[in-house]
Design a protein around this motif. Structure first.
Motif, PDB file in Angstrom:
ATOM      1  N   GLY A 267       0.832  -1.204   0.000  1.00 17.60           N
ATOM      2  CA  GLY A 267       0.000   0.000   0.000  1.00 17.60           C
ATOM      3  C   GLY A 267       0.859   1.242   0.000  1.00 17.60           C
ATOM      4  O   GLY A 267       1.679   1.446  -0.887  1.00 17.60           O
ATOM      5  N   MET A 268       0.725   2.040   1.046  1.00 24.04           N
ATOM      6  CA  MET A 268       1.452   3.309   1.089  1.00 24.04           C
ATOM      7  C   MET A 268       2.875   3.083   1.627  1.00 24.04           C
ATOM      8  O   MET A 268       3.131   2.087   2.303  1.00 24.04           O
ATOM      9  CB  MET A 268       0.675   4.278   1.956  1.00 24.04           C
TER      10      MET A 268
ATOM     11  N   PHE B 107      -4.499  -5.389  -2.894  1.00 23.04           N
ATOM     12  CA  PHE B 107      -3.162  -5.873  -2.547  1.00 23.04           C
ATOM     13  C   PHE B 107      -3.257  -7.090  -1.614  1.00 23.04           C
ATOM     14  O   PHE B 107      -2.495  -8.041  -1.729  1.00 23.04           O
ATOM     15  CB  PHE B 107      -2.348  -4.779  -1.852  1.00 23.04           C
TER      16      PHE B 107
ATOM     17  N   ASP C 127      -1.545   4.139  -3.027  1.00 19.88           N
ATOM     18  CA  ASP C 127      -0.102   3.845  -2.983  1.00 19.88           C
ATOM     19  C   ASP C 127       0.700   4.977  -2.333  1.00 19.88           C
ATOM     20  O   ASP C 127       1.925   4.899  -2.258  1.00 19.88           O
ATOM     21  CB  ASP C 127       0.440   3.535  -4.386  1.00 19.88           C
TER      22      ASP C 127
ATOM     23  N   LYS D 239       1.347   7.719  -3.490  1.00 17.31           N
ATOM     24  CA  LYS D 239       2.095   8.498  -4.492  1.00 17.31           C
ATOM     25  C   LYS D 239       1.128   9.150  -5.463  1.00 17.31           C
ATOM     26  O   LYS D 239       0.992  10.371  -5.491  1.00 17.31           O
ATOM     27  CB  LYS D 239       3.054   7.575  -5.256  1.00 17.31           C
TER      28      LYS D 239
ATOM     29  N   GLU E 267      -1.940   7.079  -6.783  1.00 16.80           N
ATOM     30  CA  GLU E 267      -3.186   6.330  -7.016  1.00 16.80           C
ATOM     31  C   GLU E 267      -4.171   6.536  -5.865  1.00 16.80           C
ATOM     32  O   GLU E 267      -3.776   6.510  -4.692  1.00 16.80           O
ATOM     33  CB  GLU E 267      -2.893   4.838  -7.179  1.00 16.80           C
TER      34      GLU E 267
END
Ligand code: FAD
Length: 555
Positions: free
Chosen positions: A70-71, A125, A248, A250, A252
């Motif tokens: 994920g992040m 994910f 994410d 960033k 998304e």
């Protein structure tokens, strides 16, 4: 080709079906999963993995892998409320990054004494991880691209007819049991004569009506909005209410906006979806659309039965949430954890078939409880209506924003700090639990009071060697010997041996553990629920016979 024979046929390879496959696979029970999709989810779907679900993933050895997804590890998981994303920030509830969660979990006590903290990660994910793990068990066969058609059942087993999507090839599967983990539109639900009960079609200003979900890439989002990064973003204005999770960290995002009564979901073009997003941001912004889907918020639905004979339903097939609180997918995972060990025990003849009756009793009550909590959060968020001046650059506008901010600060803490919901689910009154006559603390969303009162999650503690107590539990039954003076476990071991029940004995000689459990002995079920507690091992035979639904005597 899916193998023609197995113990459990699982229809649906979402979180419920994949978790079930893993829980059966680790007990060496053969299972075939079929799913009509080409693979695991492409759209982000659910965005929050609750702490209890992370504890279940930890038992499978997956928690670290999931937490790395994920992040980025230092990305904050704050919840933020804005008029529009690039306009006024109204409220912010600061929550830890994945790295901070991992560092602090060992220092927490009380409500958050846990082996794992929540993790904000998109379901897409998690599904990929669950699938890979499920495929690694020798007894499990995972088959995407196959549609379930029909099932017949007799006293000996079930026969499922399936079809390959690609070429229409048909196959018949034979199993002892079938589980419909086939989602909200489950055909298995109707086949077992069940129907959803509860509320549907509830209309709210937000989170009650048709929702348009846009999975999108917006590389300039953070420069554009110029607020500190957050995981969840919520808008509060009179024309475009929306929420959006960072996928994410960033570029998304999973954007969901409630449609107005005059917006026909079937007629929404990509251009219209871009405009909706831009309205939520409040300034022009370039995006790439990766996926779109319309869904409905406003369900509080639980099936009136979860089983008929050899066929069970679980996950969204058995209950449908409004996603406030992030409980739908987590409840689906826990259904699987509850059902899998029971199916495994019955297939291995370690338990009598009546054990399977406890699945509906236990999980239906939890589904009703959790959907009720989700509905209350949806009411709190969605029934608050923005005043006309909320976006005005005037003293009245400022005052309206202050009032809204105070409200959301409170709301966020109620919806997103929920150890009580996560850890406090209980199976009181179930025949799969032996009551000791004590009462559990009251059920509240935001506080969890650890208790070993039989029927709930065992109280957690960190052991002297740095491991979580839960890491010491066996895969099946565990007898905890607590404190320096705990009785000998021998009567339990003898009784378990006579019954053919796998039982691990774990001694935790600290006074602290004994105090936490308020007993010398506690019997932990294979789904990490306290099944019994007491101070004497004398009745071990009766306890194990009763809790495993075995009527054989113990020598
Ligand atoms: C856009 C969206 C956003 C969401 N956001 C959240 C959120 O923020 N928080 C939250 O908790 N929940 C959220 N949810 C809900 C969450 O995704 C579900 O609760 C969760 O997926 C339930 O898991 P499941 O395994 O029970 O069902 P599903 O994930 O629906 O899986 C069912 C599977 O069964 C398969 N299937 C169905 N019929 C057949 C058939 N006849 N033959 C073969 N296969 C079949 C389907 O292809 C599907 O893969 C969201 C859902 C959507 C759609």
């Amino acid at each position: 080709m899916p193998p023609a024979n197995c113990s459990v046929i699982i229809v649906g390879g979402g979180p419920c079906g994949l978790m079930l496959a893993n829980e059966l696979g680790r007990r060496a029970i053969s299972a075939v999963v079929i799913d009509q999709k080409p693979g695991t989810a492409f759209n982000p779907q659910a965005n929050a993995t609750q702490a209890r679900t992370m504890e279940h993933f930890r038992r499978l050895g997956l928690a670290d892998e999931v937490r790395a997804l994920g992040m980025p590890p230092d990305y904050p998981t704050d919840i933020t409320y804005y008029t529009r994303f690039a306009k006024h920030e109204l409220a912010r509830f600061q929550l830890p990054s994945a790295r901070q969660a991992q560092q602090t979990v060992q220092t927490l006590s009380g409500s958050w004494s846990a082996a794992e903290l929540p993790h904000r990660v998109s379901q897409k994910f998690v599904e990929a991880v669950l699938r890979r793990k499920a495929e690694s068990w020798p007894s499990i066969s995972i088959n995407y691209g196959w549609r379930f058609l029909d099932v017949a059942e007799d006293d000996r087993g079930v026969e499922a007819h399936i079809e390959r999507i690609e070429d229409g090839a048909r196959r018949t599967l034979h199993g002892a049991y079938l589980v419909g983990a086939d989602g909200a539109r489950s055909s298995l639900r109707a086949r077992i004569g069940a129907s959803y009960e509860g509320e549907t079609g509830v209309v709210r200003n937000f989170m009650g009506g048709r929702m348009h979900a846009v999975y999108l890439r917006a590389p300039t989002f953070y420069q554009t909005i110029r607020h500190k990064p957050a995981w969840m973003h919520v808008t509060f204005n009179r024309d475009r209410r929306a929420l959006m999770a960072a996928v994410d960290g960033k570029s998304e995002f999973a954007f969901h906006t409630q449609l107005h009564p005059d917006e026909d979901d079937k007629a929404i073009t990509e251009e219209a979806a871009r405009s909706m997003f831009e309205a939520a941001v409040g300034v022009p912004i370039d995006i790439e659309i990766l996926g779109r889907v319309t869904w409905t918020a406003g369900h509080t639905l639980v099936a009136d039965r979860f089983r008929r004979g050899r066929i069970f339903i679980g996950g969204d097939a058995a209950h449908l949430f409004t996603p406030t609180g992030g409980l739908g997918y987590n409840t689906a995972v826990e259904d699987a954890v509850n059902l899998a060990w029971k199916l495994a025990a019955v297939v291995k003849q370690q338990a009598g078939p009546a054990l399977l009756d406890t699945y509906e009793f236990e999980r239906q009550a939890i589904a009703r409880r959790n959907t009720r909590y989700a509905r209350a959060f949806a009411d709190s968020l969605g029934r608050l209506i923005p005043t006309p001046e909320i976006e005005d650059e005037t003293a009245e506008g400022q005052a309206a924003r202050r009032v809204a901010g105070e409200y959301f600060n409170k709301h966020a803490r109620a919806e997103f700090n929920i150890p009580g919901i996560t850890f406090g689910g209980r199976y009181d009154g179930s025949r799969g639990v032996i009551s000791d006559g004590t009462s559990p603390p009251p059920d509240t969303a935001n506080e969890y009071r650890p208790t070993a009162c039989p029927g709930g999650r065992p109280p957690h503690l960190w052991l002297a060697d740095g491991r979580s107590l839960f890491d010491s539990f066996g895969m099946d039954w565990t007898l905890l010997r607590l404190g320096p003076g705990a009785p000998d476990a021998e009567p339990f071991m003898r009784a378990a041996g006579a019954l053919g029940l796998p039982l691990d004995v774990v001694s935790v000689p600290s006074e602290q553990a004994r105090d936490l459990y308020a007993a010398d002995l506690a019997l932990i079920r294979p789904d990490q629920i306290v099944g019994w507690r007491g101070n004497s091992a004398e009745a071990a035979g009766e306890i194990l016979t009763s809790i495993s639904f075995r009527s054989v005597g113990v020598g």
